[in-house]
Design a protein around this motif. Sequence first.
Motif, PDB file in Angstrom:
ATOM      1  N   THR B 178       0.842  -1.200   0.000  1.00 24.61           N
ATOM      2  CA  THR B 178       0.000   0.000   0.000  1.00 24.61           C
ATOM      3  C   THR B 178       0.879   1.252   0.000  1.00 24.61           C
ATOM      4  O   THR B 178       2.030   1.226   0.418  1.00 24.61           O
ATOM      5  CB  THR B 178      -0.920   0.077   1.245  1.00 24.61           C
ATOM      6  OG1 THR B 178      -0.099   0.041   2.412  1.00 24.61           O
ATOM      7  CG2 THR B 178      -1.905  -1.067   1.270  1.00 24.61           C
ATOM      8  N   GLU B 181       3.138   3.631   3.239  1.00 20.62           N
ATOM      9  CA  GLU B 181       2.908   2.721   4.358  1.00 20.62           C
ATOM     10  C   GLU B 181       3.573   3.181   5.643  1.00 20.62           C
ATOM     11  O   GLU B 181       3.214   2.744   6.725  1.00 20.62           O
ATOM     12  CB  GLU B 181       3.354   1.308   3.980  1.00 20.62           C
ATOM     13  CG  GLU B 181       4.858   1.060   3.990  1.00 20.62           C
ATOM     14  CD  GLU B 181       5.595   1.712   2.835  1.00 20.62           C
ATOM     15  OE1 GLU B 181       4.943   2.119   1.849  1.00 20.62           O
ATOM     16  OE2 GLU B 181       6.832   1.832   2.927  1.00 20.62           O
ATOM     17  N   VAL B 186      -3.208   0.479   6.384  1.00 18.70           N
ATOM     18  CA  VAL B 186      -3.607  -0.164   5.126  1.00 18.70           C
ATOM     19  C   VAL B 186      -4.891   0.456   4.564  1.00 18.70           C
ATOM     20  O   VAL B 186      -5.000   0.744   3.364  1.00 18.70           O
ATOM     21  CB  VAL B 186      -3.788  -1.683   5.354  1.00 18.70           C
ATOM     22  CG1 VAL B 186      -4.357  -2.341   4.109  1.00 18.70           C
ATOM     23  CG2 VAL B 186      -2.435  -2.296   5.700  1.00 18.70           C
ATOM     24  N   ALA B 187      -5.874   0.708   5.451  1.00 22.25           N
ATOM     25  CA  ALA B 187      -7.158   1.235   4.982  1.00 22.25           C
ATOM     26  C   ALA B 187      -6.983   2.602   4.328  1.00 22.25           C
ATOM     27  O   ALA B 187      -7.482   2.860   3.227  1.00 22.25           O
ATOM     28  CB  ALA B 187      -8.122   1.341   6.155  1.00 22.25           C
ATOM     29  N   GLY B 189      -4.263   3.813   3.154  1.00 21.22           N
ATOM     30  CA  GLY B 189      -3.436   3.632   1.967  1.00 21.22           C
ATOM     31  C   GLY B 189      -4.274   3.266   0.750  1.00 21.22           C
ATOM     32  O   GLY B 189      -4.040   3.764  -0.349  1.00 21.22           O
ATOM     33  N   HIS B 190      -5.302   2.419   0.972  1.00 24.17           N
ATOM     34  CA  HIS B 190      -6.179   2.044  -0.148  1.00 24.17           C
ATOM     35  C   HIS B 190      -7.018   3.222  -0.612  1.00 24.17           C
ATOM     36  O   HIS B 190      -7.204   3.438  -1.814  1.00 24.17           O
ATOM     37  CB  HIS B 190      -7.067   0.870   0.256  1.00 24.17           C
ATOM     38  CG  HIS B 190      -6.378  -0.447   0.108  1.00 24.17           C
ATOM     39  ND1 HIS B 190      -5.916  -0.899  -1.106  1.00 24.17           N
ATOM     40  CD2 HIS B 190      -6.054  -1.391   1.011  1.00 24.17           C
ATOM     41  CE1 HIS B 190      -5.327  -2.078  -0.939  1.00 24.17           C
ATOM     42  NE2 HIS B 190      -5.384  -2.402   0.355  1.00 24.17           N
ATOM     43  N   GLN B 193      -4.886   5.362  -2.626  1.00 31.01           N
ATOM     44  CA  GLN B 193      -4.625   4.798  -3.953  1.00 31.01           C
ATOM     45  C   GLN B 193      -5.807   5.071  -4.884  1.00 31.01           C
ATOM     46  O   GLN B 193      -5.635   5.436  -6.045  1.00 31.01           O
ATOM     47  CB  GLN B 193      -4.357   3.296  -3.849  1.00 31.01           C
ATOM     48  CG  GLN B 193      -4.016   2.685  -5.205  1.00 31.01           C
ATOM     49  CD  GLN B 193      -3.524   1.244  -5.095  1.00 31.01           C
ATOM     50  OE1 GLN B 193      -3.146   0.792  -4.022  1.00 31.01           O
ATOM     51  NE2 GLN B 193      -3.541   0.540  -6.206  1.00 31.01           N
ATOM     52  N   LYS B 194      -7.039   4.907  -4.343  1.00 36.33           N
ATOM     53  CA  LYS B 194      -8.221   5.161  -5.174  1.00 36.33           C
ATOM     54  C   LYS B 194      -8.252   6.619  -5.631  1.00 36.33           C
ATOM     55  O   LYS B 194      -8.580   6.919  -6.778  1.00 36.33           O
ATOM     56  CB  LYS B 194      -9.499   4.833  -4.390  1.00 36.33           C
ATOM     57  CG  LYS B 194      -9.943   3.383  -4.614  1.00 36.33           C
ATOM     58  CD  LYS B 194     -11.058   2.957  -3.675  1.00 36.33           C
ATOM     59  CE  LYS B 194     -12.316   3.782  -3.795  1.00 36.33           C
ATOM     60  NZ  LYS B 194     -13.298   3.444  -2.731  1.00 36.33           N
ATOM     61  N   GLU B 197      -5.636   7.187  -8.264  1.00 40.33           N
ATOM     62  CA  GLU B 197      -6.048   6.583  -9.542  1.00 40.33           C
ATOM     63  C   GLU B 197      -7.169   7.396 -10.197  1.00 40.33           C
ATOM     64  O   GLU B 197      -7.249   7.476 -11.420  1.00 40.33           O
ATOM     65  CB  GLU B 197      -6.472   5.132  -9.323  1.00 40.33           C
ATOM     66  CG  GLU B 197      -5.257   4.228  -9.119  1.00 40.33           C
ATOM     67  CD  GLU B 197      -5.599   2.816  -8.624  1.00 40.33           C
ATOM     68  OE1 GLU B 197      -4.742   1.936  -8.723  1.00 40.33           O
ATOM     69  OE2 GLU B 197      -6.744   2.626  -8.129  1.00 40.33           O
ATOM     70  N   THR B 205       1.397  -1.543  -7.135  1.00 36.89           N
ATOM     71  CA  THR B 205       2.052  -1.820  -5.859  1.00 36.89           C
ATOM     72  C   THR B 205       2.778  -3.160  -5.968  1.00 36.89           C
ATOM     73  O   THR B 205       2.625  -3.888  -6.940  1.00 36.89           O
ATOM     74  CB  THR B 205       1.031  -1.868  -4.710  1.00 36.89           C
ATOM     75  OG1 THR B 205       0.031  -2.824  -5.055  1.00 36.89           O
ATOM     76  CG2 THR B 205       0.388  -0.505  -4.497  1.00 36.89           C
TER      77      THR B 205
END
Lengths: 114, 822
Positions: B178, B181, B186-187, B189-190, B193-194, B197, B205
């Motif tokens: 992710t 980091e 992690v949450a 990080g996602h 990422q969204k 994007e 990754t």
Amino acid sequence: MTLMEKAWIDIGALDDIPRLGARVVKTPLGCLAVFRAENDEIFALDDRCPHKNGPLSQGIVHGRTVTCPLHNWVISLESGKAQGSDEGQVRTFGIRVDSGRILIDADALFARPD
Amino acid sequence: MKQKLVVIGNGMAPGRALEKLFEIAPDAYDVTIFNAEPRVNYDRIMLSPVLSGEKTFEDIVIHGDGWYVERGITLYKGHKIVEIDRAAKTVRSEPGEVASYDKLIIATGSMPFVLPVPGHDLAGVLTYRDLDDVHAMLLAARTGGRAVVIGGGLLGLEAAAGLKEQGMDVTVLHLMPTLMERQLDVAAGHLLQKAVEARGIRVITKANTKQLIGSDIRLGPSRVISVELEDGTQIPADLVVMAIGIRPSVALAKEAGIACKRGILVDADMRTSDPDIFALGECVEVDGQVFGLVAPLYEMAGVAASHLAGDAEPRFVPSATATKLKVTGINLFSAGDFADAKDRQEIVLRDAARGIYKRLVLKDDRLIGVVMYGETTDGAWFFDLLRKSTDIAPMRDTLIFGPSFAAGGPADPTAAVAALPDEAEICGCNGVCKGKITGAIDAFSLTSLDDVRARTKASASCGSCTGLVEQILKLKLGDRYNPTAVQPMCGCTHLGHDDVRRLIVAQELKSIPALMQALEWKTSCGCARCRPALNYYLLSTWPGEYQDDGQSRFINERVHANIQKDGTYSVVPRMWGGMTSAKELRAIADIVDKFAIPSVKVTGGQRIDLLGVRKEDLPAVWSDLNDAGMVSGAAYAKGLRTVKTCVGTDWCRFGTQDSTGLGIRIERFMWGSWTPAKVKMGVSGCPRNCAEATCKDVGVICVESGYDIHFAGAAGLDVKQTELLGHVDTEDEVIEVIAALVQLYREQGRYLERIYKWAKRVGIDSIRQHVLDDLERRRALHDRFVFSQKFAQIDPWAERAQGKDAHEFRPLADLTRAEAAE
């Protein structure tokens, strides 16, 4: 010059400078900007903004300040200091008006800056 | 006798240290700085907005040249120190300058880490560290193409967003599962990422880079063309940016025999193993820790300055730091430690629809970690609880809802900031705490965001704390602070532009002094912001009556040429519709020779620009241009600049109308008019649009059936296609509609507001109604424009060539010979 008192040089008439305007005086050590404020106060500064050497003589004069034409720094005509949060200072020179003539302090003019 | 202090490096940490030192002991040292970079101290954390184009280098300079001069500091730019001689107490720079010191500060910073994979030294592979890197990236981005950013940490993501803004196709490669980091769980990080994007940036990754592949050397010097991953995937790349971390620059210190591990070892007083040598910034190591964020570096700076000034008290103790991502539109905040562990509990709030995620990590009723995504207002409050190790047991139930809820009262938007102590940092970029802002508001009666920025610099850099600063204003001023209220024109008045325009008409104000008197201006003669605006408003409201005030015009409009960075001017003669002739060109060539004009350039508006004309020469240059039949091209004016045309039916096999003729007709009709901001036009002879009319302030596209009139385009700071105003059948109608449009803009536009911004503010439909549909209004607007042109169409060059404003072009006195006489 052998006078004991300060030597003053006549550089022109007050009315040669428009109110809220400036004129340039060429000297061997570079150009000076001579400003005339709204109330006919006269100021002389090096014609170089401490930021990027912009010609202050070309700026807009307001109150006892001038705004540099290149990047809008505001410089105090009295102290030569940049206003607001900008930092820098430009050299100022002794100048006075006598019977409508503008006189500049010759000693300061030809003294090399320290 | 002053002691000599030499500083190696001129980054943010030594800059702050010197600031502090001069504050507490201004006369203690003669200071000499050696900077390997050829420039002054700038805000390195703001390089990302420079890359994305939101800021310029000038915006992020911390200390201009004047700052050094004022303090008597000698600054060597572009001087890398190559040797420290501790026995002789001297340093030597690469160009050979030797300076001796009593005290030395080493602040050599860090170097970007470069992946040691094959191809890492190819052309087109960059790191992201200083302004030179940003320039290299901007240069690469100019031609578009594909960029690969290796590293999905803070710097890598900011670089990726910046390159995307610059029009590149961007892929981010990140080794870990992710993003970010080290700062995010992690949450979050996602979620990040969204969001990344969603901006059109590709994220891969778990991407382990194997090698960088270069172009075939038989085709010239090899450049990077792709990145190959361990799994064999190949990603095409014209540019590769490595942003995977930094390591302290210790080589110089090590060679001088100063103790180093990962970084230069310093004690809590910032001294190295040599007591006369301090080190601070990213190059140091304290208790096994190295540092990359600005807050601890500033703390080090304060400690070092105190010790240099003789105060042996302060110690540097590393504390928790907070992180924010400087990518516009992504709100993210993290601080402390948020790894899972047995003795820790967490409180989590998720609002998927609004993309909000907040997680607090607790241990023994103390907050030890915060991660916030999407909504970060309470970040400063949480961070304060964390740093102070406050016992949160009493408010644990509602802690996650922030200070407004914790206080038990109704949700007051200013509660979060009210709850902050005075020493809580609001602006990380400029190190401004809440107390300094509230103090300045009281001391100087500040009432607006701009006031606070000018006085304290808070929110004047990256701007991510703007919301907080506004809340402080709200808190201090209550209802007196209303950010949605009319923005005053400037500090000289409480009136906005529209009010001033309305009052000029209502009270029949016809001069600047009369206006300032009647409208109770707060300054004796205005400022450089209001005076040019007032001059324009009076000029456009009272054509023929108002006497133009030269001293209220920006220099370019006062002397009818464009000032250049060296104080010379550029001169652009008008070429109607972009047409010229052998006679005009010959005259221009003669003038260039006669006055030794250094540069001649063709402009984007189909004109010829003569650059580097000395001010004293302007009247003579204009006189010669006048003699050849040319007048001012007004390339300096808030007025009609150019009408760009294509060759239309005269020559073009696709031309549907006489676009050149129409362009010339428009330009001859409209030249000389003053407008709120510059106006550029274009006329294309067919929809192929070779005159690029659809990104102009006003554009005409000729079609078989007549003319489509467009407006409100932009191709500068903003790029925007025009809006279609409507279709007319004849040239005469084109002229009438354009005159009406420009007149409406002249009457409604705020000074310096371009047509596209005016149109957005007042609405396209309202404009169309006035200048196209309502024939009576259209006619009236057209007639007012025609009337004002009677007083505007006088060539300013001809007037000045004949002696008007002669004082502008001559020195008052020439004393260059006086010295010889003495």
